[in-house]
Motif scaffolding. Sequence first.
Motif, PDB file in Angstrom:
ATOM      1  N   GLY A 150      -5.956   5.019  -3.168  1.00 43.02           N
ATOM      2  CA  GLY A 150      -5.952   6.414  -3.592  1.00 43.02           C
ATOM      3  C   GLY A 150      -6.846   6.655  -4.789  1.00 43.02           C
ATOM      4  O   GLY A 150      -7.532   7.688  -4.876  1.00 43.02           O
ATOM      5  N   ARG A 152       1.227   5.380   0.325  1.00 45.11           N
ATOM      6  CA  ARG A 152       0.585   6.359   1.210  1.00 45.11           C
ATOM      7  C   ARG A 152      -0.457   7.169   0.445  1.00 45.11           C
ATOM      8  O   ARG A 152      -1.551   7.411   0.927  1.00 45.11           O
ATOM      9  CB  ARG A 152       1.655   7.262   1.826  1.00 45.11           C
ATOM     10  N   PHE A 153      -0.070   7.628  -0.731  1.00 43.31           N
ATOM     11  CA  PHE A 153      -1.005   8.406  -1.540  1.00 43.31           C
ATOM     12  C   PHE A 153      -1.013   7.822  -2.946  1.00 43.31           C
ATOM     13  O   PHE A 153      -0.494   8.403  -3.892  1.00 43.31           O
ATOM     14  CB  PHE A 153      -0.616   9.889  -1.590  1.00 43.31           C
ATOM     15  N   GLY A 154      -1.583   6.668  -3.094  1.00 41.85           N
ATOM     16  CA  GLY A 154      -1.632   6.068  -4.407  1.00 41.85           C
ATOM     17  C   GLY A 154      -2.208   4.682  -4.342  1.00 41.85           C
ATOM     18  O   GLY A 154      -2.761   4.264  -3.341  1.00 41.85           O
ATOM     19  N   ALA A 198     -10.407   6.695  -3.586  1.00 42.42           N
ATOM     20  CA  ALA A 198     -10.703   7.950  -2.897  1.00 42.42           C
ATOM     21  C   ALA A 198     -10.888   9.091  -3.889  1.00 42.42           C
ATOM     22  O   ALA A 198     -11.758   9.955  -3.711  1.00 42.42           O
ATOM     23  CB  ALA A 198      -9.590   8.271  -1.909  1.00 42.42           C
ATOM     24  N   LEU A 199     -10.086   9.082  -4.950  1.00 45.84           N
ATOM     25  CA  LEU A 199     -10.236  10.117  -5.970  1.00 45.84           C
ATOM     26  C   LEU A 199     -11.587  10.017  -6.671  1.00 45.84           C
ATOM     27  O   LEU A 199     -12.254  11.031  -6.910  1.00 45.84           O
ATOM     28  CB  LEU A 199      -9.097  10.001  -6.986  1.00 45.84           C
ATOM     29  N   ARG A 231       0.842  -1.190   0.000  1.00 40.83           N
ATOM     30  CA  ARG A 231       0.000   0.000   0.000  1.00 40.83           C
ATOM     31  C   ARG A 231       0.878   1.242   0.000  1.00 40.83           C
ATOM     32  O   ARG A 231       1.771   1.385   0.822  1.00 40.83           O
ATOM     33  CB  ARG A 231      -0.910   0.006   1.227  1.00 40.83           C
TER      34      ARG A 231
END
Length: 677
Positions: free
Chosen positions: A321, A315-317, A324-325, A313
């Motif tokens: 991610g 952090r931002f991707g 979430a986007l 995983r």
Amino acid sequence: MPDPDRTQAADQARSVLEESRAPEVIRDATVKVLGERIRLLGVARSGAYEHYQLQLSNGFPIPPGEAAILDLVRLRFPQMRSYHEIGSGLGTLPLMLAHDGFASVGIERDERRHLTATAILRELSEHLPSIESNCRLIGAAFPDAIADLDVSDSMAILTDFVSSQSPQDYVRLCHCLARYRYVLVDLQRFCIKRDSEAEQERLIEELTSYGLSPRDETIDLGGAGYYQLFECGPPPGRSRHAADAAKPVADSGAAAPGESVANRAERPMQLPAARRGEIQARSTSEPTVRETTAPPAPHAGMALPPMPRRVRRKRFGGLVGLSALLVIGIPSLLAVAYYGFLASSQYVTTFQFAVRSPSQASAAARPGVSTMMGGAGMMSPDSFVVTDYINSPQAIADVEREVDLRAMFAKPNVDFWSRLKPGFMAEDLNAYWTRMVWANFDLISGNVSVSVRAFTPRESFRLAQALIDSSSEMFRKLNAEARQDFVRAADENVKRAQEQLAKAREALFVFREESGGLVDPDRTAQAGAAITDELRKQLVLLRTQHDSIQASAPNSPRLPPLASQIAVLEGQIGKDDPLGAAKARSSTPETLAEYQSLDLERQYADKQYTEALALRNQAYLTAQNQLSYLALFAAPTLAQTSLYPNRPRAIASVVLAASAAWFVGMLIVFALRDHLM
């Protein structure tokens, strides 16, 4: 005399075998992971079923056949490219081979067992990272699982391969096994159970017909299995000399026909001279197999199937991610764009009124009565009527006589989502009306609050005023209809009472004519009896006086007049008695009962007629006043600022709703993943 070099190599191999901790390590990890999955998923969903559940209850001992196969691979065939167990179950044999440094593949078509085996491999990889690179677990059916792999220098192992196969699948299975360099088969449990030697010999003949040549190496475990090794020829591009060099020779430790691995371990073990020094002692913390000169390089063209791994995983991707986007970011941006720049402003005009009636007005004028009745006493059922009227299509039709709703709500300069769509139907206008006009009735105060929305302040005020006028006109119409109905009902009531009174009088008149002019039989009989009684009283008095005078003065001159009066009274009484008896006989009980019934009906009809006249007079007086009316106490005013949409709150609502949906979705996804894995 045995060759000293070969004896030393055999001693080294035996020491390596004794130092291997693979069965113990694999058993401990299997017991831990399988126990947890049975507790979480149950026996069936974990893939344990009855077989592995029984083994787990007994401490999960490693099957002797798998331990013997591990010995065979380590001592006789350590240089194969890879080792494939077909029907690997929980993968204990591939994991033990990988633990000792061999490239192993476990093929299992049961998805639940495959997932449990993968969990065991991950548990082992946390402590032994090298085992994950040596082992591949494939959740697919054989031979589809190795359709794209080069297995010409690999060994296929079938330990307990009992499954129903169609003739076509059986032929395909045998042809695929012929692609391997070596095939180790449990003759007792290949597709079907074969306990007799004759059945096992026929199986050997069948496999020989597909290109599998039986070798001398066997593992005889009695009822636990009888394993026969088959050879299918050297791989393409490899010379027979190189292939022979890989074979264990007869004088260097090869088993005699029918000799088991267990018996073979009891005699001195020798390896070929070409393999002298291959197996060396190694530490138990990191078991590896290597040559004395250099570690064996992977064979050209060899590719193990990819091992299922945990997703790393970011952090931002990654998928998290991206989700979430899609779920939060895009809806939030759209909400900011719409409510911040596109949504049209809406202005609200509010007014309040109460529905009053004359009775409520008189009650309000008396403070004592108003206090005792409280606020509920001022509530009128007509308040529900006006609330329903404002929300009804009839209000739309009445307001449209004064205001062009289509031009007001379908302006082209209004944003697409707020305006009334072109070409709308009556049902669309009704639904849009409920969005723009809102009426609420307060049960406590008895007041009605109405909010009207439009896209300009003047239009909102104009629409509110038109709604007040239409509501008042609706009440005037209701009052007029109520007055007409009230007066008409009073007139009809008087007419019915008058007709009933006329019928009662007519019936009484007919009775009197039929009874010979008898007005009141009871009173007539009582009047005749009273006259006769009076005459008799006078006669008794005169006789008493006559007898008294005659006794005292027989020659008194008063006696002749008294005698004359007595005679006259006796004659009169004699005439009245037959007449009274006749009248008494004509007034029978039946006649009296009929007369009383008719007279009672006349009296009731007379009373009903009198009350009907009084009610009609009251109805005419009430009709002169309005029954209900709107008491407007909060008049509409021109709006100064836009109240809708509330842009910050709308954007925050979209962001919070999208975040909640994403969070719940992630919880469900991770719960399902943990549940299945």
